[in-house]
Design an enzyme around this catalytic site. Structure first.
Site, PDB file in Angstrom:
ATOM      1  N   LEU A  79      72.549  13.000  10.122  1.00  0.00           N
ATOM      2  CA  LEU A  79      71.529  12.629   9.148  1.00  0.00           C
ATOM      3  C   LEU A  79      70.734  13.873   8.773  1.00  0.00           C
ATOM      4  CD1 LEU A  79      70.105   9.331  10.744  1.00  0.00           C
ATOM      5  CD2 LEU A  79      71.687   9.504   8.809  1.00  0.00           C
ATOM      6  N   ASP A  80      70.228  13.895   7.530  1.00  0.00           N
ATOM      7  CA  ASP A  80      69.346  14.978   7.119  1.00  0.00           C
ATOM      8  C   ASP A  80      68.112  15.012   8.012  1.00  0.00           C
ATOM      9  OD1 ASP A  80      71.053  15.551   5.042  1.00  0.00           O
ATOM     10  OD2 ASP A  80      69.845  14.536   3.509  1.00  0.00           O
ATOM     11  N   ARG A  81      67.474  16.174   8.055  1.00  0.00           N
ATOM     12  CA  ARG A  81      66.305  16.378   8.911  1.00  0.00           C
ATOM     13  C   ARG A  81      65.254  15.281   8.719  1.00  0.00           C
ATOM     14  NH1 ARG A  81      63.476  21.789  10.435  1.00  0.00           N
ATOM     15  NH2 ARG A  81      61.535  21.045  11.303  1.00  0.00           N
ATOM     16  N   ASP A  82      64.940  14.940   7.482  1.00  0.00           N
ATOM     17  CA  ASP A  82      63.859  13.997   7.227  1.00  0.00           C
ATOM     18  C   ASP A  82      64.343  12.593   6.911  1.00  0.00           C
ATOM     19  OD1 ASP A  82      61.740  15.713   7.777  1.00  0.00           O
ATOM     20  OD2 ASP A  82      61.813  16.591   5.775  1.00  0.00           O
ATOM     21  N   THR A  83      65.586  12.297   7.262  1.00  0.00           N
ATOM     22  CA  THR A  83      66.106  10.932   7.217  1.00  0.00           C
ATOM     23  C   THR A  83      66.123  10.383   8.630  1.00  0.00           C
ATOM     24  OG1 THR A  83      67.481  11.403   5.279  1.00  0.00           O
ATOM     25  CG2 THR A  83      68.067   9.476   6.586  1.00  0.00           C
TER      26      THR A  83
END
Length: 293
Positions: free
Chosen positions: A131-135
């Site tokens: 997952l992306d850092r801010d997901t």
């Protein structure tokens, strides 16, 4: 770790094990790092000819520790765990794996510390889904190389189903259910940012309008391809950037400081039990709070 099968046709042991998902690399590890291949209780090599009914046993060597990843002792929310797979609820703000510029702030670092506390024989981190850092939301790991190889094959065959929840203050279209089929490419102005452009790779996003709370629309989303920032880019391109997503033009006045994107569930067929496994992660507080403003 021990795995057993019964031969259902006459094959070379190498071919039989290949059909069971044992890769050439894993066979090499078995041979040179303390594993064993037994046929009816006797050690054999991969050139042994099997007959129908033979009992084939594979003993995998322990993987030991992965020194390249540092253990970081922080709280971890385990959603699912057995001998082969582990799923965690990733908070926003952490990368999936370490990088040159962020060697410690990843879920791999935190999981490594958990493995140490449990004193597992296998402490190598096998990332299945990222997952992306801010997901936030469900991340799946394999607990040994054999499990990783099998689940990778399933993922390549699109056998893993991930469902996201995304929040915007605009409608992505007039349809409550539809597809966004637009290619995604790097932006010429940034190494991080992506854009819809004909030069990009094909990207297909399916969405459903799940709920509307005041001005906010909650979408259920499934990806049919896995491009970087795919949901964020597709929604922004269609006039519905996610709230909190300042990179792609999302509104920043809803009380959330990162894109309102959460991997809510993950579903896959367990490669060793044959059962369907569905894992869910509760909606995090920062997204829930958006509806209370």
């Amino acid at each position: 770790m021990v795995f057993e099968w019964e031969a259902d046709e006459a094959l070379l042991t190498r071919t039989f094990l290949k059909h069971r998902g044992i890769s050439r690399r894993l066979l090499s590890r078995i041979k040179f790092h303390g594993g064993q291949i037994l046929v009816n209780g006797h050690e054999e090599n991969v050139r042994h000819q099997l007959t129908v009914g033979d009992k084939v046993t594979v003993i995998l060597p322990n993987e030991g520790k992965q020194e390249i990843i540092e253990a970081i002792h922080l709280p971890i929310d385990i959603l699912f765990e057995d001998d082969h797979y582990i799923a965690v609820n990733k908070p926003a703000g952490y990368t999936s794996i370490p990088s040159q510029y962020n060697p410690q702030g990843s879920m791999a670092n935190i999981l490594k510390a958990y493995y140490q506390r449990q004193d597992y024989d296998n402490q190598v981190i096998h990332v299945v889904t990222r997952l992306d850092r801010d997901t936030s939301g469900v991340m799946l790991f394999a607990k040994h190389a054999f499990a990783h190889g099998l689940i990778d094959q399933q993922m390549q065959q699109k056998g893993i189903e991930k469902t996201y929840l995304a929040v915007s203050d605009n409608k992505v279209s007039d349809l409550d259910h539809g597809f966004i089929d637009d290619p995604i490419a790097r932006s010429p102005r940034s190494i991080i940012e992506r854009r819809v452009h004909e030069s990009g790779q094909s990207a297909l996003t399916e969405y459903w309008l799940a709920e509307q709370v005041g001005a906010l629309k909650v979408y259920k989303v499934q990806l049919h391809t896995g491009r970087t920032h795919q949901i964020r880019v597709h929604f922004a391109f269609n006039g519905a950037p996610l709230i909190g997503d300042d990179l792609y033009g999302g509104q920043m006045d809803h009380g959330i400081q990162r894109q309102a994107l959460h991997c809510r569930s993950l579903k896959f067929k367990h490669q060793f039990t044959g059962e369907m496994v569905e894992i869910q992660a509760p909606l995090p507080e920062d997204i829930s709070a958006c509806f209370d403003l």
